[in-house]
Design a protein around this motif. Structure first.
Motif, PDB file in Angstrom:
ATOM      1  N   PRO A  17      38.843  39.030  34.473  1.00  0.00           N
ATOM      2  CA  PRO A  17      38.333  39.280  33.115  1.00  0.00           C
ATOM      3  C   PRO A  17      39.439  39.677  32.145  1.00  0.00           C
ATOM      4  O   PRO A  17      40.529  40.080  32.563  1.00  0.00           O
ATOM      5  CB  PRO A  17      37.345  40.437  33.322  1.00  0.00           C
ATOM      6  CG  PRO A  17      36.991  40.400  34.773  1.00  0.00           C
ATOM      7  CD  PRO A  17      38.213  39.898  35.477  1.00  0.00           C
ATOM      8  N   ALA A  18      39.135  39.539  30.873  1.00  0.00           N
ATOM      9  CA  ALA A  18      40.086  39.926  29.825  1.00  0.00           C
ATOM     10  C   ALA A  18      40.464  41.398  29.963  1.00  0.00           C
ATOM     11  O   ALA A  18      39.643  42.220  30.391  1.00  0.00           O
ATOM     12  CB  ALA A  18      39.478  39.660  28.455  1.00  0.00           C
ATOM     13  N   SER A  19      41.686  41.733  29.599  1.00  0.00           N
ATOM     14  CA  SER A  19      42.152  43.123  29.648  1.00  0.00           C
ATOM     15  C   SER A  19      41.382  43.964  28.624  1.00  0.00           C
ATOM     16  O   SER A  19      40.818  43.429  27.658  1.00  0.00           O
ATOM     17  CB  SER A  19      43.646  43.183  29.330  1.00  0.00           C
ATOM     18  OG  SER A  19      43.863  42.743  27.990  1.00  0.00           O
ATOM     19  N   GLN A  20      41.391  45.266  28.828  1.00  0.00           N
ATOM     20  CA  GLN A  20      40.698  46.185  27.896  1.00  0.00           C
ATOM     21  C   GLN A  20      41.243  46.027  26.478  1.00  0.00           C
ATOM     22  O   GLN A  20      40.509  46.052  25.506  1.00  0.00           O
ATOM     23  CB  GLN A  20      40.834  47.638  28.352  1.00  0.00           C
ATOM     24  CG  GLN A  20      39.866  48.051  29.444  1.00  0.00           C
ATOM     25  CD  GLN A  20      38.413  47.661  29.151  1.00  0.00           C
ATOM     26  OE1 GLN A  20      37.751  46.996  29.942  1.00  0.00           O
ATOM     27  NE2 GLN A  20      37.898  48.052  27.978  1.00  0.00           N
ATOM     28  N   GLN A  21      42.553  45.850  26.405  1.00  0.00           N
ATOM     29  CA  GLN A  21      43.214  45.716  25.100  1.00  0.00           C
ATOM     30  C   GLN A  21      42.677  44.488  24.356  1.00  0.00           C
ATOM     31  O   GLN A  21      42.323  44.562  23.171  1.00  0.00           O
ATOM     32  CB  GLN A  21      44.725  45.581  25.338  1.00  0.00           C
ATOM     33  CG  GLN A  21      45.563  45.728  24.083  1.00  0.00           C
ATOM     34  CD  GLN A  21      47.039  45.457  24.381  1.00  0.00           C
ATOM     35  OE1 GLN A  21      47.429  45.260  25.536  1.00  0.00           O
ATOM     36  NE2 GLN A  21      47.862  45.448  23.348  1.00  0.00           N
ATOM     37  N   LEU A  22      42.599  43.367  25.064  1.00  0.00           N
ATOM     38  CA  LEU A  22      42.093  42.145  24.445  1.00  0.00           C
ATOM     39  C   LEU A  22      40.603  42.277  24.116  1.00  0.00           C
ATOM     40  O   LEU A  22      40.151  41.865  23.045  1.00  0.00           O
ATOM     41  CB  LEU A  22      42.339  40.940  25.359  1.00  0.00           C
ATOM     42  CG  LEU A  22      41.861  39.582  24.839  1.00  0.00           C
ATOM     43  CD1 LEU A  22      42.476  39.238  23.486  1.00  0.00           C
ATOM     44  CD2 LEU A  22      42.167  38.476  25.850  1.00  0.00           C
ATOM     45  N   LYS A  23      39.859  42.888  25.038  1.00  0.00           N
ATOM     46  CA  LYS A  23      38.414  43.048  24.807  1.00  0.00           C
ATOM     47  C   LYS A  23      38.129  43.887  23.562  1.00  0.00           C
ATOM     48  O   LYS A  23      37.203  43.605  22.803  1.00  0.00           O
ATOM     49  CB  LYS A  23      37.738  43.673  26.035  1.00  0.00           C
ATOM     50  CG  LYS A  23      37.417  42.632  27.094  1.00  0.00           C
ATOM     51  CD  LYS A  23      37.147  43.241  28.440  1.00  0.00           C
ATOM     52  CE  LYS A  23      35.730  43.700  28.617  1.00  0.00           C
ATOM     53  NZ  LYS A  23      35.434  43.936  30.060  1.00  0.00           N
ATOM     54  N   SER A  24      38.952  44.898  23.334  1.00  0.00           N
ATOM     55  CA  SER A  24      38.704  45.735  22.149  1.00  0.00           C
ATOM     56  C   SER A  24      39.024  44.971  20.865  1.00  0.00           C
ATOM     57  O   SER A  24      38.331  45.114  19.859  1.00  0.00           O
ATOM     58  CB  SER A  24      39.444  47.074  22.231  1.00  0.00           C
ATOM     59  OG  SER A  24      40.816  46.857  22.206  1.00  0.00           O
ATOM     60  N   LYS A  25      40.042  44.101  20.892  1.00  0.00           N
ATOM     61  CA  LYS A  25      40.335  43.248  19.724  1.00  0.00           C
ATOM     62  C   LYS A  25      39.163  42.295  19.460  1.00  0.00           C
ATOM     63  O   LYS A  25      38.743  42.097  18.319  1.00  0.00           O
ATOM     64  CB  LYS A  25      41.606  42.402  19.990  1.00  0.00           C
ATOM     65  CG  LYS A  25      42.894  43.133  19.753  1.00  0.00           C
ATOM     66  CD  LYS A  25      44.074  42.184  19.526  1.00  0.00           C
ATOM     67  CE  LYS A  25      44.473  41.365  20.723  1.00  0.00           C
ATOM     68  NZ  LYS A  25      45.776  40.682  20.540  1.00  0.00           N
ATOM     69  N   ILE A  26      38.665  41.704  20.535  1.00  0.00           N
ATOM     70  CA  ILE A  26      37.555  40.740  20.421  1.00  0.00           C
ATOM     71  C   ILE A  26      36.308  41.446  19.900  1.00  0.00           C
ATOM     72  O   ILE A  26      35.623  40.949  19.000  1.00  0.00           O
ATOM     73  CB  ILE A  26      37.303  40.051  21.784  1.00  0.00           C
ATOM     74  CG1 ILE A  26      38.404  39.002  22.039  1.00  0.00           C
ATOM     75  CG2 ILE A  26      35.913  39.418  21.850  1.00  0.00           C
ATOM     76  CD1 ILE A  26      38.409  38.386  23.429  1.00  0.00           C
TER      77      ILE A  26
END
Length: 293
Positions: free
Chosen positions: A276-285
């Motif tokens: 799955p996407a990293s937490q950092q990327l998920k928060s941007k999304i």
């Protein structure tokens, strides 16, 4: 021209539950969400659908769920491709294609055939296939580019090869295809970031990843592009530009599944070797989805 594949097609994800079994309820929701919001056709079991990690039975179940949810409303295209020509032909012959409008067949990956090898591979597929064939050139994943000359040769030689999903992220190659193609041959963008420019130059539309999460805006952008309304279309493109970048930042389809999770349509689970996407990327999304109007 084959109007079935004009506009926006979407490369559907295969949603998984936490235990990595297929979430058929979420898949039904995603299909309805797309059709109700302007998506023109559906692409099933492509790379974005994690088809290489699905069993034969799971693929059949996914096809059944999507077919039932669609209920004949929009055309459907099934991904059937690979780097063993005989196996691809066997899959074509043993799959019920009666409610499919075409297959999407990716260039052979890993083996790096010559241009003649690519031609002979798709010739064999065309001759075995009872429905239309859309070629899929994605050299970033296959490690071999299908040159425009090879695509055009196939287009001229086989009536059921109706288009190419071109995903080389190469503007010059798109323009070469658009310049040299037979009149009724479809050049379909496989690059979400370049899709509008390709359509404005004479392309038939897109098979999109991000389009399935923002179907209303994305299909409207492509429709405006097909009408030559560049200014209105680009105003939508600029709204979606950041999210198109985000979803391909780590891997596909982890990015698009993170968008769906933020939209409440499915979980972000993917099967190994994807994670799955990293937490950092998920928060941007999540931030983008929350602010999107």
């Amino acid at each position: 021209m084959n109007n079935k594949f004009l506009g926006t097609g979407v490369a559907l994800v295969t949603p998984f539950k936490t235990d990595l079994s297929i979430d058929h309820d979420a898949l039904t929701k995603i299909v309805n969400f797309n059709i109700e919001n302007g998506t023109d056709y559906l692409v099933i079991c492509g790379t974005t659908g994690e088809s290489v990690t699905l069993t034969k039975q799971e693929k059949q179940d996914v096809i059944a769920t999507i077919s039932q949810a669609n209920n004949g409303r929009v055309p459907m295209v099934l991904g059937i491709g690979g780097n063993n020509t005989a196996t691809v032909i066997e899959e074509i012959k043993t799959t019920d294609l009666s409610n499919m409008d075409a297959i999407l067949s990716v260039g052979p990956y890993y083996s790096k055939p010559t241009q003649e090898g690519l031609y002979q591979h798709f010739k064999a597929i065309s001759e075995a296939c009872p429905v239309d064939v859309i070629l899929y050139n994605v050299p970033g994943r296959t490690s071999k580019n299908m040159e425009p000359e090879t695509t055009i040769r196939l287009a001229n030689d086989f009536n059921n090869i109706v288009g190419v999903k071109e995903a080389g992220n190469n503007v010059a190659q798109y323009l070469q295809l658009l310049k040299d193609k037979p009149e009724d041959f479809l050049v379909i963008s496989g690059d979400d970031d370049l899709a509008l420019g390709v359509v404005l130059a004479g392309g038939a539309g897109v098979i999109s990843v991000i389009g399935q999460a923002f179907p209303k805006d994305f299909s409207n952008m492509i429709r405006l592009g097909l009408q030559g309304k560049a200014k209105e279309a680009y105003s939508i493109h600029f709204k979606l530009m950041d999210i198109i970048g985000y979803i391909f930042e780590e891997n596909n389809p982890a990015g698009i599944k993170a968008v769906f999770e933020a939209l409440g349509l499915c979980q972000d689970s993917v099967r190994l070797p994807l994670v799955p996407a990293s937490q950092q990327l998920k928060s941007k999304i999540k931030g983008f989805v929350n602010d999107f109007k």
